[in-house]
Scaffold this motif. Sequence first.
Motif, PDB file in Angstrom:
ATOM      1  N   LYS A  66      10.985  20.504  37.457  1.00 17.48           N
ATOM      2  CA  LYS A  66      12.148  20.138  36.629  1.00 17.48           C
ATOM      3  C   LYS A  66      12.124  18.643  36.299  1.00 17.48           C
ATOM      4  CE  LYS A  66      17.190  20.470  36.662  1.00 17.48           C
ATOM      5  NZ  LYS A  66      18.355  20.850  37.460  1.00 17.48           N
ATOM      6  N   ASN A  67      11.846  17.833  37.319  1.00 21.52           N
ATOM      7  CA  ASN A  67      11.759  16.390  37.086  1.00 21.52           C
ATOM      8  C   ASN A  67      10.622  16.050  36.125  1.00 21.52           C
ATOM      9  OD1 ASN A  67      13.923  15.912  38.770  1.00 21.52           O
ATOM     10  ND2 ASN A  67      12.638  15.511  40.570  1.00 21.52           N
ATOM     11  N   SER A  68       9.499  16.739  36.322  1.00 21.47           N
ATOM     12  CA  SER A  68       8.358  16.500  35.422  1.00 21.47           C
ATOM     13  C   SER A  68       8.712  16.863  33.988  1.00 21.47           C
ATOM     14  CB  SER A  68       7.147  17.312  35.865  1.00 21.47           C
ATOM     15  OG  SER A  68       6.700  16.904  37.121  1.00 21.47           O
ATOM     16  N   GLN A  69       9.426  17.948  33.826  1.00 20.20           N
ATOM     17  CA  GLN A  69       9.815  18.366  32.471  1.00 20.20           C
ATOM     18  C   GLN A  69      10.790  17.358  31.853  1.00 20.20           C
ATOM     19  OE1 GLN A  69      11.275  22.338  33.107  1.00 20.20           O
ATOM     20  NE2 GLN A  69       9.246  23.270  32.775  1.00 20.20           N
ATOM     21  N   GLN A  70      11.709  16.840  32.681  1.00 20.60           N
ATOM     22  CA  GLN A  70      12.647  15.839  32.164  1.00 20.60           C
ATOM     23  C   GLN A  70      11.912  14.572  31.725  1.00 20.60           C
ATOM     24  OE1 GLN A  70      15.510  15.279  35.278  1.00 20.60           O
ATOM     25  NE2 GLN A  70      16.701  17.109  34.707  1.00 20.60           N
ATOM     26  N   ILE A  71      10.967  14.171  32.552  1.00 21.45           N
ATOM     27  CA  ILE A  71      10.187  12.977  32.189  1.00 21.45           C
ATOM     28  C   ILE A  71       9.397  13.240  30.909  1.00 21.45           C
ATOM     29  CG2 ILE A  71       8.245  11.521  32.896  1.00 21.45           C
ATOM     30  CD1 ILE A  71       9.256  11.842  35.792  1.00 21.45           C
ATOM     31  N   LYS A  72       8.838  14.437  30.831  1.00 19.82           N
ATOM     32  CA  LYS A  72       8.048  14.790  29.646  1.00 19.82           C
ATOM     33  C   LYS A  72       8.927  14.791  28.407  1.00 19.82           C
ATOM     34  CE  LYS A  72       5.115  18.413  27.769  1.00 19.82           C
ATOM     35  NZ  LYS A  72       4.603  19.759  27.959  1.00 19.82           N
ATOM     36  N   ASN A  73      10.161  15.347  28.520  1.00 20.55           N
ATOM     37  CA  ASN A  73      11.064  15.411  27.375  1.00 20.55           C
ATOM     38  C   ASN A  73      11.596  14.030  26.986  1.00 20.55           C
ATOM     39  OD1 ASN A  73      10.723  18.133  27.154  1.00 20.55           O
ATOM     40  ND2 ASN A  73      12.513  18.629  28.414  1.00 20.55           N
ATOM     41  N   SER A  74      11.824  13.179  27.966  1.00 20.46           N
ATOM     42  CA  SER A  74      12.387  11.866  27.660  1.00 20.46           C
ATOM     43  C   SER A  74      11.316  10.899  27.132  1.00 20.46           C
ATOM     44  CB  SER A  74      13.095  11.284  28.875  1.00 20.46           C
ATOM     45  OG  SER A  74      12.150  11.005  29.882  1.00 20.46           O
ATOM     46  N   GLN A  75      10.131  11.092  27.568  1.00 15.46           N
ATOM     47  CA  GLN A  75       9.055  10.192  27.113  1.00 15.46           C
ATOM     48  C   GLN A  75       7.953  11.000  26.469  1.00 15.46           C
ATOM     49  OE1 GLN A  75       7.674   8.275  30.627  1.00 15.46           O
ATOM     50  NE2 GLN A  75       9.571   7.216  31.031  1.00 15.46           N
ATOM     51  N   GLN A  76       7.277  10.367  25.622  1.00 14.41           N
ATOM     52  CA  GLN A  76       6.119  11.028  25.040  1.00 14.41           C
ATOM     53  C   GLN A  76       4.919  10.620  25.876  1.00 14.41           C
ATOM     54  OE1 GLN A  76       5.839  10.065  20.877  1.00 14.41           O
ATOM     55  NE2 GLN A  76       7.592  11.318  20.343  1.00 14.41           N
ATOM     56  N   ILE A  77       4.418  11.598  26.598  1.00 11.67           N
ATOM     57  CA  ILE A  77       3.321  11.307  27.520  1.00 11.67           C
ATOM     58  C   ILE A  77       2.006  11.507  26.778  1.00 11.67           C
ATOM     59  CG2 ILE A  77       2.226  11.976  29.686  1.00 11.67           C
ATOM     60  CD1 ILE A  77       4.923  12.955  30.624  1.00 11.67           C
ATOM     61  N   LYS A  78       1.211  10.450  26.838  1.00 11.14           N
ATOM     62  CA  LYS A  78      -0.098  10.524  26.186  1.00 11.14           C
ATOM     63  C   LYS A  78      -1.203  10.579  27.226  1.00 11.14           C
ATOM     64  CE  LYS A  78       1.386   8.179  22.058  1.00 11.14           C
ATOM     65  NZ  LYS A  78       1.191   7.092  21.147  1.00 11.14           N
ATOM     66  N   ASP A  79      -0.799  10.324  28.440  1.00 11.28           N
ATOM     67  CA  ASP A  79      -1.797  10.261  29.480  1.00 11.28           C
ATOM     68  C   ASP A  79      -2.169  11.670  29.932  1.00 11.28           C
ATOM     69  OD1 ASP A  79      -1.924   8.569  32.696  1.00 11.28           O
ATOM     70  OD2 ASP A  79      -3.499   9.330  31.404  1.00 11.28           O
ATOM     71  N   THR A  80      -3.418  12.010  29.867  1.00 12.06           N
ATOM     72  CA  THR A  80      -3.859  13.361  30.245  1.00 12.06           C
ATOM     73  C   THR A  80      -3.769  13.585  31.753  1.00 12.06           C
ATOM     74  OG1 THR A  80      -6.131  12.560  30.300  1.00 12.06           O
ATOM     75  CG2 THR A  80      -5.427  13.662  28.293  1.00 12.06           C
ATOM     76  N   LYS A  81      -3.803  12.505  32.532  1.00 12.71           N
ATOM     77  CA  LYS A  81      -3.667  12.653  33.968  1.00 12.71           C
ATOM     78  C   LYS A  81      -2.298  13.240  34.323  1.00 12.71           C
ATOM     79  CE  LYS A  81      -6.868   9.079  35.423  1.00 12.71           C
ATOM     80  NZ  LYS A  81      -7.058   7.832  36.163  1.00 12.71           N
ATOM     81  N   SER A  82      -1.280  12.785  33.610  1.00 12.05           N
ATOM     82  CA  SER A  82       0.062  13.314  33.857  1.00 12.05           C
ATOM     83  C   SER A  82       0.121  14.790  33.497  1.00 12.05           C
ATOM     84  CB  SER A  82       1.102  12.544  33.049  1.00 12.05           C
ATOM     85  OG  SER A  82       1.144  11.197  33.460  1.00 12.05           O
ATOM     86  N   ILE A  83      -0.509  15.133  32.404  1.00 12.63           N
ATOM     87  CA  ILE A  83      -0.516  16.545  31.974  1.00 12.63           C
ATOM     88  C   ILE A  83      -1.272  17.386  33.013  1.00 12.63           C
ATOM     89  CG2 ILE A  83      -1.375  18.153  30.219  1.00 12.63           C
ATOM     90  CD1 ILE A  83      -0.820  15.947  28.156  1.00 12.63           C
ATOM     91  N   ASN A  84      -2.399  16.859  33.499  1.00 13.58           N
ATOM     92  CA  ASN A  84      -3.172  17.588  34.516  1.00 13.58           C
ATOM     93  C   ASN A  84      -2.355  17.758  35.806  1.00 13.58           C
ATOM     94  OD1 ASN A  84      -5.364  17.882  32.824  1.00 13.58           O
ATOM     95  ND2 ASN A  84      -6.422  16.062  33.570  1.00 13.58           N
ATOM     96  N   GLY A  85      -1.619  16.697  36.174  1.00 15.36           N
ATOM     97  CA  GLY A  85      -0.767  16.786  37.372  1.00 15.36           C
ATOM     98  C   GLY A  85       0.294  17.861  37.210  1.00 15.36           C
ATOM     99  N   PHE A  86       0.886  17.891  36.021  1.00 18.72           N
ATOM    100  CA  PHE A  86       1.887  18.926  35.740  1.00 18.72           C
ATOM    101  C   PHE A  86       1.274  20.322  35.829  1.00 18.72           C
ATOM    102  CE2 PHE A  86       5.591  20.823  34.123  1.00 18.72           C
ATOM    103  CZ  PHE A  86       5.217  21.778  33.192  1.00 18.72           C
ATOM    104  N   ASN A  87       0.099  20.483  35.246  1.00 24.37           N
ATOM    105  CA  ASN A  87      -0.569  21.793  35.295  1.00 24.37           C
ATOM    106  C   ASN A  87      -0.886  22.201  36.744  1.00 24.37           C
ATOM    107  OD1 ASN A  87      -0.493  22.086  32.525  1.00 24.37           O
ATOM    108  ND2 ASN A  87      -2.518  21.175  32.204  1.00 24.37           N
ATOM    109  N   LYS A  88      -1.302  21.212  37.517  1.00 27.62           N
ATOM    110  CA  LYS A  88      -1.599  21.489  38.924  1.00 27.62           C
ATOM    111  C   LYS A  88      -0.338  21.948  39.655  1.00 27.62           C
ATOM    112  CE  LYS A  88      -3.517  19.390  43.054  1.00 27.62           C
ATOM    113  NZ  LYS A  88      -4.027  18.173  43.692  1.00 27.62           N
ATOM    114  N   THR A  89       0.764  21.257  39.397  1.00 25.93           N
ATOM    115  CA  THR A  89       2.039  21.624  40.016  1.00 25.93           C
ATOM    116  C   THR A  89       2.449  23.029  39.578  1.00 25.93           C
ATOM    117  OG1 THR A  89       2.683  19.307  39.999  1.00 25.93           O
ATOM    118  CG2 THR A  89       4.431  20.900  40.329  1.00 25.93           C
ATOM    119  N   GLU A  90       2.219  23.331  38.320  1.00 28.57           N
ATOM    120  CA  GLU A  90       2.571  24.659  37.812  1.00 28.57           C
ATOM    121  C   GLU A  90       1.708  25.738  38.492  1.00 28.57           C
ATOM    122  OE1 GLU A  90       2.494  24.853  33.589  1.00 28.57           O
ATOM    123  OE2 GLU A  90       3.358  26.845  33.519  1.00 28.57           O
TER     124      GLU A  90
END
Length: 182
Positions: free
Chosen positions: A91-115
């Motif tokens: 939920k926190n990751s989604q909020q951060i993603k919605n509030s900011q435009q994340i361009k860093d693929t590491k963050s996306i990979n971390g989110f996928n790992k968490t999922e």
Amino acid sequence: MGFFSRKKAEVEENNESVLKEELETEVENHQNEFRTKQDEITNITEKIQTVKEEYDTTVSNLMLIKKEFNQKKMELDIVQREYREIREKIKNSQQIKNSQQIKDTKSINGFNKTEKEFKKIKEELDKMTKEHSEIKEQIVKGQSSLHEIRKQKVEVGKELDKVNKELANLNTNKFNTVSFPR
């Protein structure tokens, strides 16, 4: 007159021997009845012992199942807590993603790992829930079996009481009906 007294003595001796034989027959019949009742009591006592052993085994099994159930429940609580934590992280990751435009693929990979972890934990949770349901069914079956054993125990107890009463009546009647020649 001497003739009548001899016949009278012989008649009295015959009567005494007949009475003695009848008394011996009656005593033998009572002894046979007593042995029969004693055998019935022994059989009922053995049945009670068997039911008691089954009851003890069932209670022991039920306690083991309850112990396993409590252990699984604790594991389920841990998994649920981890699930809530991971869900909060997602939920926190989604909020951060919605509030900011994340361009860093590491963050996306971390989110996928968490999922992925969430999915694994969800699968484990589903598995634990299924095991929990199976344990509940086992407990219900165990309780049903325990109820049947208790019912059998009560029935056997009633039979034993009935046999004891019959035996007491038999003993009372035996002493009341036996008459000795004088």
